[in-house]
Write a protein that holds these residues in place. Structure first.
Motif, PDB file in Angstrom:
ATOM      1  N   MET A  31      -9.834  -3.289  -6.631  1.00 22.97           N
ATOM      2  CA  MET A  31      -8.674  -2.435  -6.330  1.00 22.97           C
ATOM      3  C   MET A  31      -7.549  -3.275  -5.712  1.00 22.97           C
ATOM      4  N   ILE A  32      -7.938  -4.176  -4.817  1.00 22.33           N
ATOM      5  CA  ILE A  32      -6.939  -5.026  -4.155  1.00 22.33           C
ATOM      6  C   ILE A  32      -6.264  -5.927  -5.192  1.00 22.33           C
ATOM      7  N   ILE A  33      -7.069  -6.471  -6.118  1.00 18.02           N
ATOM      8  CA  ILE A  33      -6.492  -7.357  -7.149  1.00 18.02           C
ATOM      9  C   ILE A  33      -5.529  -6.558  -8.034  1.00 18.02           C
ATOM     10  N   ALA A  34      -5.903  -5.329  -8.375  1.00 18.58           N
ATOM     11  CA  ALA A  34      -5.008  -4.483  -9.190  1.00 18.58           C
ATOM     12  C   ALA A  34      -3.698  -4.244  -8.441  1.00 18.58           C
ATOM     13  N   TYR A  35      -3.814  -4.009  -7.139  1.00 15.14           N
ATOM     14  CA  TYR A  35      -2.604  -3.774  -6.328  1.00 15.14           C
ATOM     15  C   TYR A  35      -1.750  -5.045  -6.250  1.00 15.14           C
ATOM     16  N   ILE A  36      -2.389  -6.188  -6.145  1.00 15.43           N
ATOM     17  CA  ILE A  36      -1.638  -7.458  -6.091  1.00 15.43           C
ATOM     18  C   ILE A  36      -0.861  -7.662  -7.396  1.00 15.43           C
ATOM     19  N   ALA A  37      -1.540  -7.386  -8.529  1.00 12.02           N
ATOM     20  CA  ALA A  37      -0.865  -7.517  -9.822  1.00 12.02           C
ATOM     21  C   ALA A  37       0.309  -6.547  -9.915  1.00 12.02           C
ATOM     22  N   PHE A  38       0.148  -5.395  -9.265  1.00 16.02           N
ATOM     23  CA  PHE A  38       1.173  -4.361  -9.289  1.00 16.02           C
ATOM     24  C   PHE A  38       2.375  -4.727  -8.422  1.00 16.02           C
ATOM     25  N   SER A  39       2.088  -5.408  -7.314  1.00 13.23           N
ATOM     26  CA  SER A  39       3.139  -5.547  -6.296  1.00 13.23           C
ATOM     27  C   SER A  39       3.644  -6.963  -6.073  1.00 13.23           C
ATOM     28  N   ARG A  40       3.043  -7.959  -6.703  1.00 14.91           N
ATOM     29  CA  ARG A  40       3.452  -9.338  -6.424  1.00 14.91           C
ATOM     30  C   ARG A  40       3.903 -10.052  -7.701  1.00 14.91           C
TER      31      ARG A  40
END
Lengths: 267, 182
Positions: free
Chosen positions: B43-52
């Motif tokens: 989930m964190i990796i998906a969020y990183i791809a989304f936000s960075r």
């Protein structure tokens, strides 16, 4: 940016890369004890519910169990007589004695969260002498093989996992083959089973000891289906493991096993 | 709390949060019939791809993939590369479609989940491991409910985290301040 896809390729080229031992150990000191605590707490809650709240049918079950005990006691007497007779015959023939295992018992505390493998964590680790590739069994038979170890915990892959293989033989006909998991909790595949081999539904499969991991004679499961293709040199068979993972709580890790102990050595 | 103090606190705090989540994933949050659960590091990796941006996505997906692969039975390298590739594919989708907001994140996480599982299964087949196809599909769809729930409820947590540690001001951040939680 263009180099980004290359990094994962490096990891694919070395899938079994050396693990980050320091990090693994650090997280093991925190993650595994918490999960152990949570597992035992949830099991305790279920146990209280079963033993003190849901008592309906307990009296009926007790009567059935008493009858079962009577029947088992008579069977036990017969077995004791057979054991003594077997011992006498063994000494007459100078056959190897019973197997001797050096083992350590552990409790299942967690499952591999990824879901891809049938992996389970137990609360014994390298501090207790557990090493990778050691066999894991229960009172009913083969359970799996240790895949990873931490200081106080280990991760084993179950017999039903597709990456797990064990060499087996059929007790009745002594046909030999390889048992491979099918990825489902109830079945396993028999590989390299000779077409001429005598295999029937209901046959008991035990370990052959030829894989150099499991000692000989541990139950693996029962044959549930046999299929002979029209062509080919092998036949297909499916096995139902003797151990049901859904109800498994305690296991034994065999640290070393001594297969052949002659009577003279024992004396 | 000063910026330096925040930076010092962030990594241990993040590690503790991940470890507590992982402990619960191992023992409590799980589907029946050994179907597993989507991991919090995914989930964190998906969020990183989304936000960075690309660079941060590559670097952080590697770090979180390593953290997430510490409790798996199969070879670690396969999980690390599958997570990284899934992150890069997801990043491509984010860049191409200019996604923003909570609902977009949920959809993106579902896509990430499918890509991740597909790559993982393909790589596991190379070493004769992993589930069979029917089991694989039942696992993907069974885990979907957790993916949606996690993505929906964790998104505000991630946003608040970024706000508290001032990551929305980072040079590489693609989060706009008007996005908010919705």
């Amino acid at each position: 940016m263009f180099a980004s896809p290359l990094i994962p390729i490096l990891f694919v080229m070395a899938p079994d890369m050396p693990r980050l031992r320091l990090y693994d150990h650090a997280q093991s000191w925190i993650v595994h004890p918490i999960s152990e605590l949570v597992t035992f707490a949830s099991r305790g809650g279920t146990s209280i519910l079963d033993h003190y709240v849901l008592l309906a049918g307990a009296a009926k079950e007790r009567d059935e169990l008493k009858r079962e005990i009577d029947s088992l006691e008579s069977q036990l007497l017969n077995l004791q007589e057979m054991k003594e007779e077997n011992g006498r015959l063994r000494s007459l023939l100078n056959l190897p004695d019973e197997k001797k295992f050096e083992s350590v018992a552990g409790k299942i505390i967690a499952e591999d969260p990824s879901g891809e493998s049938l992996g389970f964590f137990i609360n014994v680790g390298s501090n207790m002498g557990v090493k990778e590739r050691m066999p894991v069994i229960s009172s009913r038979g083969v359970v799996g093989t240790i895949r990873r170890t931490f200081p106080n915990y280990s991760l084993f892959v179950a017999l039903q996992d597709p990456s797990h293989i064990v060499d087996g033989i059929i007790v009745r006909s002594r046909s030999q083959f390889v048992v491979q998991g099918k990825g489902r909790s109830l079945t396993g595949n028999l590989k390299y089973l000779d077409r001429a081999a005598d295999v029937k539904v209901g046959d008991l499969v035990i370990t052959s000891g030829l894989d150099q991991i499991f000692p000989k004679g541990i139950p693996v499961g029962f044959i549930v289906s046999v299929r002979r293709p029209r062509a080919g040199v092998t036949q297909n068979a499916t096995l139902r493991p003797s151990v049901d993972l859904s109800y498994l709580e305690e296991v034994v890790v065999i640290k070393s096993h001594q297969e052949i102990t002659t009577i003279e050595e024992t004396l | 709390m000063t910026q330096t103090q925040k930076k010092l606190v962030e990594i241990p705090l993040l590690l503790m949060a991940i470890w507590i989540f992982q402990a619960l994933e191992l023992s409590l949050i799980k589907l029946p019939f050994f179907l597993g659960v989507p991991q919090v590091t995914s989930m964190i990796i998906a969020y990183i791809a989304f936000s960075r941006g690309w660079k941060t996505t590559t670097a952080l997906s590697l770090v979180f993939a390593i953290l997430g692969a510490s409790n798996v039975a199969y070879p670690t390298g396969i999980y690390i590369s599958a997570h990284m590739w899934a992150a890069l594919f997801t990043k491509m989708a984010v860049t191409a479609l200019a996604l923003e907001g909570r609902n977009s994140f949920v959809l993106l996480t579902i896509a990430f989940h499918f890509i991740l599982k597909a790559i993982t299964l393909s790589l596991l087949q190379l070493i004769n491991a992993g589930p069979t196809l029917p089991l694989f599909f039942s696992q993907i769809f069974a885990q979907l409910i957790f993916v949606v729930l996690f993505a929906y409820f964790l998104f505000p947590v991630f946003i608040r985290w970024d706000e508290f540690f001032d990551h929305s001001m980072d040079e590489d951040s693609t989060l706009s301040h008007s996005v908010g939680i919705r």
